[in-house]
Enzyme design. Structure first.
Site, PDB file in Angstrom:
ATOM      1  N   ASP A 121      -5.631  -4.229  -6.005  1.00 38.74           N
ATOM      2  CA  ASP A 121      -5.364  -2.845  -5.619  1.00 38.74           C
ATOM      3  C   ASP A 121      -3.931  -2.399  -5.928  1.00 38.74           C
ATOM      4  O   ASP A 121      -3.671  -1.197  -6.089  1.00 38.74           O
ATOM      5  CB  ASP A 121      -5.596  -2.638  -4.117  1.00 38.74           C
ATOM      6  CG  ASP A 121      -6.878  -3.247  -3.594  1.00 38.74           C
ATOM      7  OD1 ASP A 121      -7.192  -4.386  -3.984  1.00 38.74           O
ATOM      8  OD2 ASP A 121      -7.539  -2.609  -2.753  1.00 38.74           O
ATOM      9  N   ASP A 128       0.807  -1.221   0.000  1.00 38.47           N
ATOM     10  CA  ASP A 128       0.000   0.000   0.000  1.00 38.47           C
ATOM     11  C   ASP A 128       0.843   1.274   0.000  1.00 38.47           C
ATOM     12  O   ASP A 128       0.307   2.370   0.183  1.00 38.47           O
ATOM     13  CB  ASP A 128      -0.933   0.019   1.214  1.00 38.47           C
ATOM     14  CG  ASP A 128      -2.028  -1.020   1.120  1.00 38.47           C
ATOM     15  OD1 ASP A 128      -2.537  -1.243   0.003  1.00 38.47           O
ATOM     16  OD2 ASP A 128      -2.386  -1.615   2.161  1.00 38.47           O
TER      17      ASP A 128
END
Length: 353
Positions: A142, A82
């Site tokens: 993602d 992330d």
């Protein structure tokens, strides 16, 4: 649609949250639930401050952005995929607006960390998780929208390691994450030693065979940006096909349900719509297909007319869905939805690429 007034309203909502002491994440009953370290979403709050600064040139937003990046900088060495979410809208965007070498340096540190999370056998950026006492690798769709940190680092330094990792991950995503009908899988777990796939699952979607709408949106935008840097036509073709799937299954108001295959069709995800609208605007410029811009505008029109949070709520966009199966952040405001909505509005007005 009066985009200027919509942006002004969004900035008022940024002002409403400016006195927070921790990072806004999702709302509960209209009020921000915050995280001390920024979780995976802290960069989006800082990104909103930078966007507000770019629109208004008001130094208070710049000053606030700097106070928040100082709190986030220590996470540049975290072993998480992330890092793009954390450092691109905060440090990279800030650097683009200020030319501050400090923001550039921290961004490159984060990009270097992200590049080390590449599994040479599996050809994916990954994190290590525990399944029943066994350490395995995990990668998710993602990650395609975390790669912009690497694409930027390559363009900034001309160091091929950033390009090679981002390119290889993108190619492997096409191979393993995208189904024949151009819908996407959410999660892949794999053996750390052999690189062999253990399972493909959709943790935040309706079922392992379904298409989680936010994952599809991440993929559309991520492949558009992959093409923007790499100029490999396979990335453009992939982005277009992913977009066609997304558009095909949109409901009448152009804001998707949290999962395209949920038979109840009861929960929307405005954040998926916001991400997709911004991605479609970028894709339209790259592919020169006007239809993608037309759909992006329709999405933004719908969000602006029917999905703005009221003045007593902290966020900008209501009816977001973070994690439906876990019952977290369902029918709430989500900080990343707010960020991409504001980004898309600025693109429409020619204030961002």
């Amino acid at each position: 649609m009066d985009w200027k007034n919509i942006l002004s309203y969004a900035i008022k909502k940024v002002d409403r949250s400016i006195k927070l002491t921790d990072f806004p994440h999702i709302t509960k009953n209209g009020k921000w639930v915050t995280t001390k370290d920024g979780y995976w979403t802290g960069g989006f709050w800082i990104g909103l401050l930078w966007l507000a600064y770019k629109i208004t040139n008001n130094q208070k937003y710049k000053k606030m952005a700097y106070s928040w990046v100082k709190r986030l900088e220590g996470r540049r060495f975290d072993k998480t995929f992330d890092l793009g979410f954390l450092f691109y809208p905060s440090f990279v965007l800030g650097y683009k607006l200020t030319d501050d070498e400090y923001l550039r340096r921290v961004s490159l540190d984060a990009a270097k960390t992200l590049s080390t999370l590449f599994h040479k056998k599996f050809k994916f950026i990954y994190c290590v998780i525990d399944i029943d006492g066994r350490k395995v690798g995990r990668t998710i769709i993602d990650v395609m929208m975390n790669l912009p940190l690497l694409w930027w680092a390559f363009e900034e330094t001309n160091n091929n390691i950033y390009y090679d990792v981002a390119y290889a991950h993108s190619i492997q995503t096409i191979k393993e994450f995208i189904r024949e009908d151009r819908s996407t899988i959410h999660v892949i777990d794999f053996d750390l030693d052999t690189g062999n796939i253990i399972r493909k699952i959709t943790v935040q979607g309706y079922s392992n065979e379904s298409c989680w709408s936010r994952g599809q949106a991440w993929a559309i935008y991520g492949f558009a940006l992959a093409y923007k840097t790499a100029k490999d036509s396979i990335f453009l073709e992939t982005a277009e096909k992913l977009a066609d799937y997304f558009i095909k299954y949109l409901p009448e108001d152009y804001v998707p349900y949290w999962d395209f295959n949920d038979p109840k069709k009861s929960v929307k995800d405005s954040s998926a719509a916001a991400i997709a609208s911004s991605g479609l605007l970028t894709l339209s410029n790259l592919s020169q297909q006007e239809k993608f811009k037309e759909i992006a505008v329709r999405i933004l029109n719908s969000l602006s007319k029917n999905y703005l949070a009221n003045e007593n709520e902290d966020g900008i966009l209501k009816h977001g869905c973070f994690h439906k199966p876990a019952g977290i952040g369902v029918d709430e405001c989500l900080i990343w939805g707010d960020y991409y909505f504001m980004e898309a509005l600025m693109k429409i007005r020619g204030e961002l690429e």
